[in-house]
Design a protein around this motif. Structure first.
Motif, mmCIF file in Angstrom:
data_model
loop_
_atom_site.group_PDB
_atom_site.id
_atom_site.type_symbol
_atom_site.label_atom_id
_atom_site.label_comp_id
_atom_site.label_asym_id
_atom_site.label_seq_id
_atom_site.Cartn_x
_atom_site.Cartn_y
_atom_site.Cartn_z
ATOM 1 N N SER A 58 0.830 -1.201 0.000
ATOM 2 C CA SER A 58 0.000 0.000 0.000
ATOM 3 C C SER A 58 0.870 1.260 0.000
ATOM 4 N N ASN A 59 1.959 1.261 0.780
ATOM 5 C CA ASN A 59 2.874 2.402 0.770
ATOM 6 C C ASN A 59 3.572 2.548 -0.569
ATOM 7 N N GLY A 62 1.347 3.990 -3.013
ATOM 8 C CA GLY A 62 0.944 5.351 -2.666
ATOM 9 C C GLY A 62 -0.485 5.496 -2.171
ATOM 10 N N PHE A 63 -1.056 4.449 -1.590
ATOM 11 C CA PHE A 63 -2.396 4.567 -0.999
ATOM 12 C C PHE A 63 -2.308 5.346 0.295
ATOM 13 N N GLU A 64 -3.362 6.175 0.589
ATOM 14 C CA GLU A 64 -3.337 6.928 1.836
ATOM 15 C C GLU A 64 -3.598 6.018 3.015
ATOM 16 N N LYS A 65 -4.523 5.031 2.774
ATOM 17 C CA LYS A 65 -4.823 4.112 3.875
ATOM 18 C C LYS A 65 -4.663 2.688 3.389
ATOM 19 N N ASN A 68 -7.806 0.954 2.097
ATOM 20 C CA ASN A 68 -8.183 1.232 0.704
ATOM 21 C C ASN A 68 -7.520 0.253 -0.255
#
Lengths: 116, 231
Positions: A58-59, A62-65, A68
């Motif tokens: 996810s990081n 580039g996901f914020e959460k 998601n």
């Protein structure tokens, strides 16, 4: 992530995997239609057992959460499953048309023979 | 003498089908009615008049019905097959003209009501749809028939064989024109006069026509991709 939540997610995804496998074993679900479900349940088991994996991906993407990211993965697989249904359905439809036509022509010919 | 088969698709045509068949009796041609799982008494009318018919066990749509006719024509070695609506819209006087055109060497002949603009010209919505299909045809294949939705058409043995194997199921009239053009068949229009439907409603109406236009456009584009590549 809280331990009880993790435990709950692991159990839930294992249950999903077992339901799919059970139906395959009981011959209620053909292997070829179970593949995407098995993929989905394995990914869920993997992500709930090793939550770090989902943080990393996810990081990286580039996901914020992280949640998601997980939702997106699940949704993508469900979209694939739906698409595979449409393809299967179209196939069935084509076969149905061929069967109906062959049957109707057959029936017509046997009727003509009886009359002669 | 060439063997000619008239293919008559019929869905809920109990009021028209007898007249349609009777109108063919004066001609020296065979016919076959394809009863497309009608929910009215079409089947019993056909049985009672001892018609030559094929019965589809449930409603499969016009494309499937017409293709059944082409398969029957192919199996029984007909030289020419003519599609002829079961609803009384088509006039049997023009069958001779269609056959003559095929005998001149064309692969497919379309009976067009817009070549001489005589007789029933169809509803406004339908004409808008036809105009649209013509534009799409021009864009996709660089030419168009004057009446892409006409179900009154004749084809020779080569095309019968092709249709027995490949036939579009949803809105087949417009699709077959594009497909056969791309394959390289020789297609011509001849002028015909059509009647207004006597009984029952046309299969395309109301909101369906918007759906029809979207769907037909998408199928035509796909047909262009699929059959354009085969050449």
């Amino acid at each position: 992530m809280a331990l009880n939540l993790r435990l709950f997610l692991i159990i839930a995804s294992i249950v999903l995997f077992l339901i799919v496998s059970y139906n395959v074993v009981k011959n209620k679900l053909l292997v070829k239609y179970s593949l995407l479900w098995i993929l989905l349940s394995l990914i869920l088991i993997l992500l709930s057992t090793f939550p770090k994996l989902s943080f990393i991906f996810s990081n990286f993407l580039g996901f914020e959460k992280t949640s998601n990211f997980i939702f997106l993965v699940i949704m993508a697989i469900i979209i694939l499953i739906c698409l595979s249904y449409s393809i299967t359905l179209s196939n069935m439809n084509k076969k149905l048309i061929k069967i109906v036509q062959a049957m109707a022509i057959e029936e017509k010919e046997s009727r003509s023979k009886n009359e002669n | 003498m060439e063997k000619v088969l008239i293919i008559i698709p019929a869905y809920n045509e109990e009021k028209n089908i007898k007249k349609t068949i009777d109108s063919l009796k004066k001609l020296d041609v065979d016919y076959v009615v394809i009863n497309d799982g009608s929910s009215d008494n079409t089947l019993s009318v056909l049985k009672k008049m001892d018609a030559n018919y094929i019965n589809l066990p449930f409603n499969m749509g016009i494309g499937c019905a017409v293709q059944t006719g082409y398969k029957y024509a192919y199996l029984n070695d007909y030289d020419i097959a003519i599609q002829y609506d079961g609803d009384g819209q088509h006039n049997s006087n023009y069958i001779k003209d269609l056959v003559n055109k095929i005998n001149e060497g064309h692969d497919m002949v379309i009976g067009s009501r817009y070549l001489e603009k005589k007789g029933f010209q169809s509803s406004f919505m339908r004409r808008v749809g036809i105009k649209w299909i013509k534009i799409i045809n021009k864009i996709l294949i660089g030419k168009t028939t004057t009446d892409p939705t006409s179900g009154f058409r004749a084809c020779n043995k080569k095309v019968i064989k092709f249709f027995a194997e490949n036939y579009p199921y949803d809105y087949p009239e417009s699709e077959t024109y594009v497909i056969t053009s791309l394959i390289g068949f020789d297609i011509v229009d001849i002028p015909v006069v059509m009647n207004e439907r006597k009984e029952g409603k046309s299969s395309i109406s109301g909101i369906k026509s918007a759906y029809f236009m979207i769907k037909v456009t998408i199928s035509l584009i796909f047909n262009r991709v699929i059959y354009g590549r085969r050449k």
